[in-house]
Design an enzyme around this catalytic site. Structure first.
Site, PDB file in Angstrom:
ATOM      1  N   GLN A 117      46.658  50.501  39.650  1.00 56.91           N
ATOM      2  CA  GLN A 117      46.252  50.930  40.949  1.00 56.91           C
ATOM      3  C   GLN A 117      45.271  52.127  40.876  1.00 56.91           C
ATOM      4  OE1 GLN A 117      46.628  49.435  43.752  1.00 56.91           O
ATOM      5  NE2 GLN A 117      47.917  47.839  43.313  1.00 56.91           N
ATOM      6  N   THR A 136      41.982  32.396  21.901  1.00 63.38           N
ATOM      7  CA  THR A 136      40.510  32.448  22.112  1.00 63.38           C
ATOM      8  C   THR A 136      40.457  33.417  23.132  1.00 63.38           C
ATOM      9  OG1 THR A 136      39.952  30.472  21.287  1.00 63.38           O
ATOM     10  CG2 THR A 136      38.223  30.993  22.642  1.00 63.38           C
ATOM     11  N   SER A 186      44.432  46.251  35.065  1.00 65.83           N
ATOM     12  CA  SER A 186      44.087  44.568  35.537  1.00 65.83           C
ATOM     13  C   SER A 186      42.524  44.788  36.166  1.00 65.83           C
ATOM     14  CB  SER A 186      45.179  44.357  36.362  1.00 65.83           C
ATOM     15  OG  SER A 186      44.800  43.182  37.067  1.00 65.83           O
ATOM     16  N   SER A 187      41.897  44.077  35.983  1.00 63.14           N
ATOM     17  CA  SER A 187      40.533  43.756  36.322  1.00 63.14           C
ATOM     18  C   SER A 187      40.533  43.012  38.047  1.00 63.14           C
ATOM     19  CB  SER A 187      39.774  42.658  35.654  1.00 63.14           C
ATOM     20  OG  SER A 187      38.819  42.270  36.289  1.00 63.14           O
ATOM     21  N   HIS A 188      41.302  42.663  38.483  1.00 66.31           N
ATOM     22  CA  HIS A 188      41.167  42.214  39.911  1.00 66.31           C
ATOM     23  C   HIS A 188      41.803  43.217  40.834  1.00 66.31           C
ATOM     24  CE1 HIS A 188      45.202  40.846  41.100  1.00 66.31           C
ATOM     25  NE2 HIS A 188      45.369  40.932  40.034  1.00 66.31           N
ATOM     26  N   CYS A 216      58.643  40.204  52.133  1.00 65.90           N
ATOM     27  CA  CYS A 216      57.686  38.917  52.196  1.00 65.90           C
ATOM     28  C   CYS A 216      57.730  38.147  50.796  1.00 65.90           C
ATOM     29  CB  CYS A 216      56.428  39.601  52.592  1.00 65.90           C
ATOM     30  SG  CYS A 216      56.021  40.765  51.216  1.00 65.90           S
ATOM     31  N   GLY A 221      47.313  42.659  34.530  1.00 64.10           N
ATOM     32  CA  GLY A 221      48.398  43.688  34.670  1.00 64.10           C
ATOM     33  C   GLY A 221      49.781  43.255  34.085  1.00 64.10           C
ATOM     34  N   THR A 222      50.237  41.913  34.453  1.00 60.37           N
ATOM     35  CA  THR A 222      51.710  41.630  34.322  1.00 60.37           C
ATOM     36  C   THR A 222      51.743  41.665  32.629  1.00 60.37           C
ATOM     37  OG1 THR A 222      51.684  40.465  36.308  1.00 60.37           O
ATOM     38  CG2 THR A 222      53.312  39.993  34.657  1.00 60.37           C
TER      39      THR A 222
HETATM   40  C1  LIG Z   1      48.749  44.038  40.558  1.00 61.74           C
HETATM   41  C2  LIG Z   1      49.854  44.977  39.804  1.00 61.74           C
HETATM   42  C3  LIG Z   1      50.240  44.458  38.531  1.00 61.74           C
HETATM   43  C4  LIG Z   1      50.064  43.114  38.166  1.00 61.74           C
HETATM   44  O1  LIG Z   1      48.578  42.970  37.698  1.00 61.74           O
HETATM   45  P1  LIG Z   1      48.233  41.107  37.410  1.00 61.74           P
HETATM   46  O2  LIG Z   1      46.630  41.379  36.891  1.00 61.74           O
HETATM   47  O3  LIG Z   1      48.165  40.795  38.973  1.00 61.74           O
HETATM   48  O4  LIG Z   1      49.166  40.672  36.606  1.00 61.74           O
HETATM   49  C5  LIG Z   1      51.162  45.406  37.870  1.00 61.74           C
HETATM   50  N1  LIG Z   1      51.340  46.865  38.326  1.00 61.74           N
HETATM   51  C6  LIG Z   1      50.783  47.260  39.216  1.00 61.74           C
HETATM   52  C7  LIG Z   1      51.071  48.391  39.805  1.00 61.74           C
HETATM   53  C8  LIG Z   1      49.951  46.204  40.318  1.00 61.74           C
HETATM   54  O5  LIG Z   1      49.444  46.766  41.341  1.00 61.74           O
END
Ligand SMILES: *Cc1c(COP(=O)(O)O)cnc(C)c1O
EC number: 2.8.1.7
Length: 397
Positions: free
Chosen positions: A187, A245, A207-209, A332, A79-80
């Site tokens: 999200q 790659t 973002s996959s995770h 935090c 995502g970043t």
């Molecule tokens: C987690 C998150 C990101 C970052 O994604 P990563 O894959 O961890 O770099 C960006 N935007 C939102 C809204 C997120 O919740």
């Protein structure tokens, strides 16, 4: 009673907005691409063709999930990276047209810090305010647009308070003015429908995770014909826009995870809403407790409450000692004592924003988890309030 889950062990994990475990079914699909199917997708022999076909399949899965074409999906490291590429890429490629960008005050730091960096490069950025529920007003978007505005970036759903933004409406405004529109949908996937046509977006980050796929892989949707600079220079991967790659096992996992997330969306959202209602009703029984975010227009798995007179971080430490994993918008992430920029933007005073607790549910959570948390948390709040000099007399009993 504490749940014992095969994915999260004896932790009651309530921080799914931070990350999710990789679904065991997803992991199975990935494993052969670490071992026998290890070929470089760009190479000209059979084991490489297997990797190439796996990439094609994952690209189709991601495209189908968001109603895009496969040529519009670019794999990234998460995502970043997708947010950075979308915003910097469009900003620099369209600099001759203008140097003004519009975003919101409640974006993820991947967007906010990118915009702040662009200000140092000479761009001008407007940070839109939000209402008390954390929603951007479309009127404010219209008013912020100038002749030199080239990009608007507003997130689909907020990671702290879960508030869903009026993306289709903002998209319509942007399109009418010929301004690029990016949304961070990280999200949203698996929680609410995400359709690039319905949302009227030109760029969208994934973002996959965050949906039970592996970490370190994501995607950027770039609408055909958009003017955007390449992310990196080197080989011809990702149509020469993002060289390097490909993370084949990760991409395979992302494809499998997004397909599963979409196929289970309705069932999942119903399960989340049921647990959320139970959790929220229990938490709001505790005196001097407030809901943060929108009561309805929010992600089905998000609960964010603020307990007056105490620190979110103290709550987290005590919850941790009972094997409950949660999050706070209070001080935090950095060494700073600043409370969450999201809660401040919603108008919560600093001293109140410090008492925030975010609980984000996931598919492995059960009613037993919710009941366990409710049973543990009330005495914790009482104890912390008894220790706090700010607590008024009537809440000390
Ligand atoms: C987690 C998150 C990101 C970052 O994604 P990563 O894959 O961890 O770099 C960006 N935007 C939102 C809204 C997120 O919740």
């Amino acid at each position: 009673m504490k749940n014992n889950n095969k994915n999260t062990g004896n932790t009651v994990y309530l921080d799914h907005a931070a990350t999710t475990f990789t679904d065991p079914v997803v992991l199975e699909t990935m494993l052969p691409y670490f071992t026998e199917n290890f070929g470089n997708p760009s190479s000209p022999y059979n084991i490489a063709h297997i990797s190439r076909e796996a990439l094609d399949k994952a690209r189709q899965q991601v495209a189908d999930a968001i109603n895009a074409d496969t040529e519009e999906i670019y794999f990234t490291s998460g995502g970043t990276e997708s947010d950075n590429w979308a915003i910097k890429g469009v900003a620099f490629a369209n600099r001759k047209r203008g140097n003004h960008i519009i975003t919101s005050a409640i974006e993820h730091h991947a967007v906010l810090h990118t915009c702040q960096w662009l200000e140092k490069q000479g761009f001008e950025v407007t940070y839109l305010p939000v209402d008390k529920y954390g929603q951007v007003r479309t009127e404010d978007v219209k008013r912020a647009i100038r002749g030199d505005t080239i990009l608007i970036s507003v997130m689909l759903a907020n990671n702290e308070i879960g508030t869903i933004q009026p993306i289709p409406e903002i998209g319509r405004i942007a399109r009418k003015k010929g301004i690029y529109f990016h949304t961070d949908a990280v999200q949203g996937i698996g929680q609410i429908p995400v359709d690039v046509e319905a949302l009227n977006v030109d760029l969208l980050s994934l973002s996959s995770h965050k949906f039970y796929g592996p970490k370190g892989v994501g995607a950027l949707y770039i609408k055909k014909g958009s003017r955007i600079d390449n992310h990196s220079h080197g080989g011809a991967q990702e149509k020469k826009k993002r060289a390097g790659t490909e993370n084949v096992p990760g991409i395979v996992g992302m494809g499998a995870a997004i397909e599963q997330a979409i196929s289970q969306l309705e069932e999942h959202a119903a399960h989340m809403k049921k647990l959320r209602t139970r959790l929220l009703e229990g938490l709001l029984q505790i005196p001097a407790t407030h809901l943060a975010g929108h009561p309805e227009k929010r992600l089905p798995n998000n609960v964010n409450v603020i307990f007056e007179y105490i620190e979110g971080e103290s709550i987290l430490l005590m919850l941790n000692s009972f094997s409950i994993a949660a999050s706070t918008g209070s001080a935090c992430t950095s060494a700073s004592l600043e409370p969450s920029h999201v809660l401040i933007a919603c108008g919560f005073p600093h001293e109140i924003a410090h008492g925030s607790l975010r609980l984000t549910l996931g598919k492995e959570n059960t009613e037993d988890d919710v009941d366990y948390v409710l049973q543990i948390i009330e005495p914790i709040i009482k104890r912390l309030r008894a220790m706090s000099p700010m607590t008024p007399e009537e809440l000390r009993k």
